[in-house]
Design an enzyme around this catalytic site. Structure first.
Site: not given
Length: 657
Positions: A335, A419
């Protein structure tokens, strides 16, 4: 001010520019529509999805604990299970609640919603009930894995969750005047301060996922308590110091320090002390949150040693590792970041949270003074790589934001790692706070858009009203209203993308060359009621080319106008997008389309298309394909995938003929 670890010679006496609170700015126009979408739909959706995911069960001490709802996943690349190195998004559900509360807070200020306010008040009551007598507050470690608090800061997000709850508490207090959650989180912050620090007997740790640092600065500013700023500085200063805390922590719980997922502390930016770091590495969101906290601490303490490091990191990001959208972090594997100039388009991860966090970092760099170097990138990420993550109606989301799609990448209603929805929701709902910065004797206008801002400066009150159709039109009119004659400086950003700008005050022309510094024009005068400023920013259509080291974009071109990046979508174009070519001399025109995608300016370009006509089933041949002239349409990148599904392309093939 408490004595710092930095030497007196390293403390600068520059002005500090702090952002206004959200209630100080009334946003209309382009951003007003997006704030309304968040207030009308997104805020409720976030709460409902949290409940559906069973997050309410986890925090409520009056209910049986739900257990592990989202299964653990091995963090080992070989598939081996090992102690202290598993992950579940459930352990940071408190962070999702924090961001959801923050989004709701700003939405409630924007639009009355008694039912949502009642629900959020109930969540706050639950957190107050959950809090332990010593101030500790973590639903995961109190309800799911009790007895293990502060044993795995590297992997388990305790301080990260605390940070998001703190931000939610400050927002709810500022927007509603209710301070129950703020008091709860102050008690938790006090507990954290009693647990961590340089003093004997305290833990010398910090979080594997940064966030607490910037949250503590926000809490310190809101409460006026210096101890929270000092604690933020401690976490920044301690990161990456030797002996490495994560090594010691792992040994204390009986684990091998080397036995964790990415096997490098670059992943969480603790591989070196922060002042020695010079490359953006690891997980992109963690990096942006760390740099945001560093910038806040540099501003509050006048610490030039941090600013030097931040500028090195800024150069590395913007010079070698940033997508044209303002997205960052090309790899799904970590990520985050890979290698310099590695910016693939169709596989770009470019997490929405990362672009949002870049906005946070850029805005905090502006705390050290107006500088278009940072504000231009903030605007780039705002108008492109961040709000692309939210559908026009505020109901669907992107986690990844590629710059090319073959028609299979679409928005989702939720995600197992949720998120991004509350992160983009809270940013959009609080967008007014990014427009301005204020010091003791100056107001900086970082962003343009229809809005009214209220400030107290130079012993008086001043209201600035912007009237503009920005980003579709570059004419910005600003009216000054004061309750008395007020002397202060007004800094106005001149975007780097603008090749021609004009400025006047009360119809008197001001030569930009004589008043500009760091990309801002500064007007210093005694202001009176009714003074008017006019800023004209030319918005020509631009062809943008990538550095030749970005191999994926060799021979390609992108289109932009003002701060907005454009893309072609299949729904507007008959040709296969990969077969399109934009000649260097091809005409491109802008068209105002008030009924398209909530009102946008689209681009129409004259180009060429290669066709498979006449190939008669051949896969290869010695003669080149036939080219025919065509026209194609481009829309703002942030608005793609809001209509019929299909291909999307930012970087078009280019030709010189």
């Amino acid at each position: 001010m408490t004595k710092a670890s930095t030497k007196p010679s390293q403390i600068a006496s520059r002005a500090r520019f702090r952002p206004p609170a959200v209630p100080q700015i009334d946003v209309r126009g382009f951003w007003g529509g997006r704030v309304d979408a968040v207030a009308a739909r997104t805020a409720d959706i976030l709460y409902d999805r949290c409940v559906e995911a069973r997050m309410l069960e986890q925090i409520d001490p009056d209910r049986p604990p739900p257990g592990v709802v989202i299964p653990f996943h091995s963090m080992s690349p070989t598939g081996d299970e090992f102690t202290g190195a598993t992950v579940t998004t459930q352990m940071f559900w408190d962070s999702d609640w924090g961001k959801t509360i923050e989004t709701a807070a700003y939405s409630l200020y924007r639009r009355r919603n008694p039912e949502l306010e009642k629900k959020i008040d109930a969540v706050i009551d639950i957190y107050e009930k959950l809090q332990q007598p010593d101030g500790y507050l973590s639903s995961w470690y109190q309800r799911i894995q009790p007895g293990l608090r502060w044993t795995n800061l590297r992997d388990c997000h305790e301080l990260y969750c605390a940070g998001h709850l703190i931000e939610g508490a400050v927002a709810y207090y500022q927007a509603t005047g209710k301070r129950k959650l703020l008091d709860v989180l102050c008690r938790y912050a006090d507990h954290i301060g009693e647990t961590f620090g340089p003093e004997p007997g305290k833990k010398k740790g910090y979080c594997g996922h940064e966030e607490i640092e910037l949250a503590l600065v926000k809490l310190g500013r809101a409460t006026g308590r210096q101890k929270y700023l000092d604690l933020a500085r401690y976490f920044i200063d301690q990161r990456g110091q030797q002996p490495h805390y994560f090594d010691e922590e792992a040994r204390a719980r009986g684990a091998d320090p080397k036995n964790f997922h990415f096997k490098t502390y670059e992943y969480n930016q603790s591989h070196k002390p922060v002042r020695e770091q010079d490359k953006v590495v690891g997980h992109a969101v963690r990096a942006m949150y760390l740099y945001s906290g560093m910038a806040d601490v540099a501003t509050e303490f006048g610490d030039d040693t941090l600013r030097v490091a931040l500028d090195r990191l800024w150069d590395d990001l913007t010079g070698k590792n940033l997508y044209l959208t303002g997205g960052l972090g090309p790899s799904a594997a970590n990520e985050g970041f890979t290698a310099d100039y590695d910016l693939p388009n169709d596989t770009a991860y470019a997490e929405t949270c990362a672009a949002v966090a870049l906005v946070f970092w850029a805005s905090r760099m502006l705390g050290m003074g107006p500088n278009a170097r940072y504000a231009d990138v903030m605007e780039q990420a705002l108008y492109n790589g961040s709000i692309s993550g939210l559908s026009m109606d505020g109901s669907r989301f992107f986690y990844e934001n590629p710059l090319e799609s073959r028609g299979k990448h679409h928005r989702w209603i939720w995600h197992r790692c949720p998120c991004c929805p509350p992160n983009i929701g809270r940013m959009v709902a609080s967008i007014g706070s990014y427009f301005y910065g204020q010091s003791e004797d100056a107001i900086a206008v970082h962003l343009y858009g229809d809005n009214t801002g209220r400030f107290e400066i130079a012993g008086g009150k001043v209201t600035l009203t912007q009237e503009t159709r920005y980003p579709w039109d570059g004419v910005v009119a600003i009216t000054v209203e004061t309750d008395a004659l007020l002397p202060f400086k007004l800094h106005l950003r001149i975007p780097r993308w603008c090749r021609k700008a004009a400025l006047s005050v009360n119809d008197e022309t001001i030569e930009l060359s004589g008043v500009s510094e760091n990309g801002y024009a500064t007007i210093e005068r005694v202001w009176k009621r009714g003074d008017t400023i006019r800023l004209d920013l030319e918005m020509e259509i631009r062809r943008v080319y990538a550095n030749p080291n970005v191999r994926q974009n060799l021979g390609r071109v992108a289109l932009a106008r003002g701060p907005v990046l454009y893309c072609a979508e299949a729904t507007d174009n008959a040709a296969d997008l990969q077969q399109l070519t934009l000649p260097a001399d091809g005409a491109v025109t802008a068209t105002d389309e008030p009924t398209l995608l909530c009102g946008v300016v689209s681009l129409c370009a004259e180009g060429e298309v290669e066709t498979a006509a006449g190939w008669n089933g051949e896969l290869y041949r010695s003669a080149p394909p036939t080219r025919t002239k065509t026209s194609f349409k481009a829309i703002p990148y942030f608005a793609w995938d809001n209509r019929e599904p299909g291909q999307m392309l930012v970087w078009l093939r280019s030709s010189t003929a």
